[in-house]
Design an enzyme around this catalytic site. Structure first.
Site, mmCIF file in Angstrom:
data_model
loop_
_atom_site.group_PDB
_atom_site.id
_atom_site.type_symbol
_atom_site.label_atom_id
_atom_site.label_comp_id
_atom_site.label_asym_id
_atom_site.label_seq_id
_atom_site.Cartn_x
_atom_site.Cartn_y
_atom_site.Cartn_z
ATOM 1 C CG ASP A 431 -8.323 0.015 -4.309
ATOM 2 O OD1 ASP A 431 -7.294 -0.332 -3.619
ATOM 3 O OD2 ASP A 431 -9.405 -0.618 -4.190
ATOM 4 C CD GLU A 484 -3.965 -2.174 -3.934
ATOM 5 O OE1 GLU A 484 -3.632 -2.934 -2.896
ATOM 6 O OE2 GLU A 484 -4.915 -1.812 -4.457
#
Length: 756
Positions: A431, A484
């Site tokens: 993330d 990401e």
């Protein structure tokens, strides 16, 4: 018999023990050789009487120097397995002596590897480990807290009193203690006293299980009991190249997929009833499903939809539901909201048995400030930077790991190996990678510090990510590591030995933004924004991209996917069908968030669950059927995935008909298999005689049509297929004259066995 040990020395040590300030209890306690005798000395707060039971003899222990230091003299080495009969508050019990086990648990090589940041299995030494030492059962505790003044183990079995079990300081900032009698399921924490006199109660950074929120204690848990049944899956996974496989991912949040009523009991595997874990305070009648219940309900559902993988939003232990799991406090523990670590192992095992891979979101970029967590762990900024300009995300209220510290980097890299090795996961999605790569991420001028070269790049984080990915693929060559990363940082998916970050997939955030911006437009204005749907092809081979419509796009006022679309309800559904079909035929692996597969109408709410009642309505059934068939079709057609990252796999037929908002292209595989023609019409205007060029004459079977009535469409199409004409267009001598339904995507396959 009393000893001749200097009275002042023992009194001083006793005072330090009573004040929880002693860092070397083994220098005083346990069996001590002294002037030809053996002195057994113990520390037993609140005890009124202690007897030593050794070799069939009972010896009364005296307290000559301090009221809670008891000792007895023996003529020979008592060994380690002697017992103590303790009387405290009128209650007598027998126990083994924690200070009988002086030898170090962490070996020299372990310490060396940890100090240089290369102990990939450090969890096998750190944390709380059930074991038997010379026939004595108990738990070995090991903690890294180099600047602590003293550390003690708190637990249910010592009344949460830090005086009972002070730990021994070892080299390298480590603390150790073996406590006989502590068992599986015992709750515990560490009491850490700092150099300036403050006292903190911390959960175990390496704890393998934690209490259900809002409680914050760690739980002694086993790592070696579960019997895996997925040997074939694991062997096949590590023998294949993940990038030339079909990958279609169902991203989901375990706590908000579906709830059960609180009066629906769940019985654990050992037959004991389990207390319900409420989904949210504002929803008192609903409880979370357990890992076994999710295995029974979620796995068949995802398999029926045709996905290849489940991606779980963070399941590492976290205290606050509203963080969605992205503010982790228990890095080595699956959250107890849904059950035990072994129940999560069984969930993954079931996924593999049903042909589903498991990806988890991994969050090495930051951590919360909760008092029981990593923040200011030993009274210093141990895991984080001390300067908030590089050590804090003010906008998120979280702290940033100090990647320059070897032991911190080791904590994270070993954690990555731990999840793959202990829970057999198949991939990670990291993330907020951009927040790690840039020192000025979400920071105004003056609130960040440049790197050693004067730049904004966080070179320490770069080296950490490279190390993590290198170690991951060294141990698990068939794994997925997905970034990401929302900027244009170069070489994200290039190997580390070529200077890349080492991921093998990257979310294509540019594609996602362009697509949603385009589809939110009134279709009659899309002609002015044709670049939105074509631009991605010009850079798609610069990285190994995954196309993702994630949870981030259906929260914080962004609406749900269906409501982003213009037009009436039929047009909204048709737009979603067209978007998903274009996504599935575009180069790149696929990810969509739960609820998108059937047209969820409300925004995602972490405290709620999905609107399953919508599936009683035909438009939503149709969307779900579309996703089912897209996945089935996708997996059966190697042209759609075999060469996702090779330019041969895609070729435009026409991307310039912006007046009609129509595009056409081919997907093919380099090995010479079948190839497909895709035509997309992104306006509500149908066309009965639309012509596209094709490279080979013959019959083209219509193998997919989003306007099919089974998906909620109007059933316009090409009667199952079309023959080519000798009509030159788009640079080809052969062409197809097609019927293009409104807001649709059609796919054709050339059939060489059928004549013109």
């Amino acid at each position: 018999m009393t000893t001749s040990v200097a009275l002042d020395w023992v009194v001083q040590d006793g005072q330090r023990l009573a004040e929880c300030r002693h860092d070397h209890p083994f220098s005083l306690l346990g069996p001590q050789s002294h002037e030809g005798q053996w002195i057994v000395r113990i520390w037993m707060p609140e005890a009124s009487q202690v007897e030593l039971l050794c070799d069939g003899r009972t010896t009364a222990m005296t307290t000559p120097n301090h009221s809670w230091i008891f000792e007895a003299a023996l003529n020979q080495d008592p060994g380690r397995t002697y017992q103590l009969r303790v009387k405290r508050a009128g209650i007598v019990h027998e126990q083994h002596d924690p200070w009988a086990f002086h030898d170090e648990w962490m070996g020299e090589m372990d310490r060396h590897l940890f100090a240089e940041g290369n102990h990939h299995h450090i969890w096998q030494r750190m944390g709380a480990h059930l074991m038997e030492r010379e026939g004595v059962e108990g738990v070995m505790f090991c903690l890294w807290a180099p600047r602590a003044c003293s550390v003690a183990v708190l637990g249910e079995l010592n009344g949460w009193d830090g005086r009972h079990h002070p730990m021994q300081r070892r080299q390298g900032g480590l603390w150790e203690l073996f406590i006989p009698g502590f068992k599986e399921g015992t709750l515990y924490k560490y009491e850490i006293r700092t150099q300036d006199g403050h006292c903190y109660q911390k959960a175990d950074p390496y704890g393998f299980q934690h209490e259900v929120r809002p409680a914050t204690s760690s739980v002694v848990a086993r790592l070696d009991r579960y019997q895996w049944q997925d040997e074939q899956w694991m062997r096949q996974r590590d023998s294949r190249n993940a990038l030339d496989q079909p990958i279609s991912v169902y991203e989901m949040h375990l706590g908000s997929w579906i709830h059960a009523a609180t009066d629906e009991p769940y019985i654990e595997l050992d037959g004991t009833p389990r207390a319900p874990v409420l989904a949210a305070d504002m929803k008192p009648g609903a409880r979370l499903l357990t890992y076994p219940e999710l295995a029974d309900q979620l796995i068949p559902y995802v398999k029926d939809r045709g996905f290849t993988h489940i991606e779980l939003m963070p399941i590492s232990e976290h205290p606050f539901d509203g963080s969605w799991g992205y503010q982790v406090t228990g890095w080595y523990a699956p959250t107890s909201r849904f059950g035990s670590p072994d129940e999560f192992r069984a969930f993954v095992d079931r996924c593999h048995a049903e042909g589903l891979g498991v990806i988890i979101d991994w969050v090495p970029g930051h951590f919360p400030k909760d008092g029981h967590g990593l923040a200011f762990f030993d009274g210093t900024h141990l895991y984080e930077h001390s300067d908030p300009r590089i050590g804090e995300h003010k906008e998120w209220g979280t702290l940033i790991f100090n990647y320059s510290r070897n032991e911190v980097r080791n904590f994270l890299v070993a954690n990555l190996v731990y999840w793959f090795e202990q829970f057999h996961i198949d991939g990670i999605r990291v993330d907020a990678v951009a927040s790690m790569l840039y020192r000025d991420y979400l920071r105004p001028d003056g609130e960040w510090i440049a790197n050693e070269d004067g730049g904004r790049e966080n070179t320490e984080a770069v080296r950490f990510l490279q190390q993590a990915n290198h170690v991951l693929f060294q141990h698990f060559p068939g794994a997925l590591s997905i970034a990401e990363e929302s900027t244009t940082w170069p070489m994200v998916t290039q190997p580390t030995d070529m200077g890349g970050l080492g991921f093998n997939l990257k979310w294509n955030m540019g594609w996602m933004h362009d697509m949603l911006d385009y589809f939110e437009l009134d279709p009659w204005f899309r002609q002015f924004h044709q670049n939105n749907i074509t631009f991605s092809i010009w850079y798609t081979y610069t990285e190994n991209f995954m196309l993702a419509l994630s949870h981030d796009e259906v929260v914080h006022g962004k609406s749900n996917l269906l409501h982003k679309m213009p037009g009436d309800d039929w047009q909204k559904c048709a737009n979603v069908r067209a978007l998903l079909a274009y996504m599935w035929t575009h180069p790149g692996k696929k990810t969509i968030f739960m609820g998108m597969e059937f047209g969820q109408r409300s925004e995602w709410n972490v405290w709620g669950d999905l609107q399953w009642e919508l599936l009683t309505h035909d438009p939503h059934k149709g969307l779900q059927k579309l996703v089912d068939d897209l996945n089935t079709f996708y997996k059966a057609e190697p042209a759609l995935w075999k060469d996702d990252f090779d330019q041969y796999g895609f070729q435009w037929i026409d991307c310039n008909d912006n007046r009609h908002s129509i595009i056409s292209f081919m997907r093919r595989e380099s090995s010479g298999g079948t190839w497909l023609v895709v035509v997309a019409n992104f306006t509500p205007q149908s066309h009965s005689n639309y012509r596209i060029g094709v490279p080979i004459g013959g019959y083209y079977e219509e193998v997919f049509n989003t306007d099919s009535s089974c998906y909620g469409g109007r059933n316009l199409g090409n009667m199952g297929g079309k023959n080519t004409d000798e009509f030159n267009i788009h640079g080809y001598e052969q062409s197809l004259e097609l019927c293009l339904p409104a807001l649709s995507v059609l796919v054709f396959r050339h059939d060489p066995k059928r004549s013109l």
